[in-house]
Scaffold this active site. Structure first.
Site, PDB file in Angstrom:
ATOM      1  N   ARG A 135      -2.164  -1.053   5.670  1.00 18.32           N
ATOM      2  CA  ARG A 135      -3.390  -1.577   5.071  1.00 18.32           C
ATOM      3  C   ARG A 135      -3.104  -2.885   4.335  1.00 18.32           C
ATOM      4  NH1 ARG A 135      -5.195   3.274   1.476  1.00 18.32           N
ATOM      5  NH2 ARG A 135      -2.932   3.594   1.499  1.00 18.32           N
TER       6      ARG A 135
ATOM      7  N   CYS B 228       0.868  -1.184   0.000  1.00 15.31           N
ATOM      8  CA  CYS B 228       0.000   0.000   0.000  1.00 15.31           C
ATOM      9  C   CYS B 228       0.900   1.227   0.000  1.00 15.31           C
ATOM     10  CB  CYS B 228      -0.965  -0.023   1.175  1.00 15.31           C
ATOM     11  SG  CYS B 228      -0.202  -0.173   2.814  1.00 15.31           S
TER      12      CYS B 228
END
Length: 316
Positions: free
Chosen positions: A270, A265
């Site tokens: 994430r 990411c």
């Protein structure tokens, strides 16, 4: 093993489960039931000495305002990283951190946090890198726990030091730019690169989504990457989708777990949630999280990008 010894071994496991409510980690394969702690189960085990609950949230003061009983706080950007070298926490420091938290080799570690468990998943990734056997993430995280009206407390627990000793970092779980990512971008290695950012970041329309401070001077994505936003893994209440839904999600993108998978990411938090889904829930054997992510790749000199939007840093 003889039949009588198998019976005795099964009986020993049954006795342990009955006394602690916890099945030994190495008795379970990787799957959703093992990797995801349901809120009802956690409430039943909230005082279980073999279960250690850890909150990894990003909002300052949120733990102090109230947290799950018997949970302790880990701060991701100081406790779980090496702030000098831009690296994950060292083996020695993680041993000390885990022991201080009362974690032993046979402890079931349950992580939860805000923002849909982004940094709780990062914590789960770190625990797996250093060899803890039974690591779980609370389904729905802190948000669902609160929405369900479950109890919080401001009491901060203390525990007797545990005996956990970190293994050498498992390099099978972590991707590096030079050895893993760049060869895939240049097509000298085969792997599924999964970019979990939003579509506008992936296409290069945005350098960073609103609210994200971590920047790169180039926009776009790593050549060959596919875009599967992290939110595709969860329901609207933050709980994980079913195994069947997750398998279909990735199979439709050509990701079946046969080849190496690398998730990324902006800074790897994430994407650690997607790593958790692919590795711990679906049980794919070859999944690495690239924590250097776009802030490293997009700022690196001499590496190719794909930017369909054609945006250029500093241009009007």
């Amino acid at each position: 093993m003889s039949i009588s010894r198998k019976v005795l071994a099964a009986a020993a496991v049954a006795v342990l489960f009955t006394s602690t409510g916890v099945i030994p980690a190495d008795a379970r394969p990787k799957n959703q039931a093992r990797a995801v702690a349901q809120p009802d189960w956690l409430e039943q085990n909230i005082d279980n000495p073999n279960v250690r609950i850890i909150e990894v949230s990003t909002e300052p003061g949120i733990y102090e305002r109230g947290h799950i009983k018997n949970s302790i706080k880990f701060v991701w950007h100081t406790d779980l990283v090496d702030t000098v070298n831009r690296d994950i926490i060292s083996q020695a420091n993680f041993t000390a951190l885990a022991q201080k938290a009362g974690i032993s080799d046979d402890t079931t570690v349950v992580l939860y946090g805000d923002k849909n468990n982004w940094f709780a998943a990062w914590g789960a990734w770190i625990f797996n890198i250093y060899g803890q056997k039974d690591v779980r993430v609370l389904d729905g995280g802190r948000v669902k726990w609160e929405k369900d009206g479950r109890a919080l407390t401001t009491a901060v627990p203390t525990f007797k030091a545990g005996n956990f000793v970190a293994n050498n970092a498992d390099k099978n779980l972590r991707a590096s730019l030079a050895k893993d990512v760049l060869p895939v971008a240049k097509k000298t290695k085969i792997a599924a690169l999964i970019d979990i950012r939003g579509a506008d970041e992936f296409s290069g329309k945005l350098f960073a989504a609103p609210g994200f401070q971590e920047l790169a001077v180039r926009a776009g994505h790593i050549p060959g990457a596919i875009n599967v936003p992290w939110g595709s893994n969860v329901n609207t209440d933050g709980t994980f989708k079913t195994v069947a839904e997750l398998k279909k999600l990735y199979a439709d993108k050509g990701v079946t777990g046969t080849d190496q998978i690398i998730t990324y990411c902006r800074i790897g938090e994430r994407s650690s949630l997607t790593w958790f889904v692919l590795s711990e829930i679906l049980g794919f054997q070859k999944v690495k999280n690239y924590d250097g992510s776009w802030t490293e790749y997009g700022n690196s000199v001499g590496v190719p990008i794909n930017n369909p939007s054609g945006t250029i840093w500093g241009a009007a």
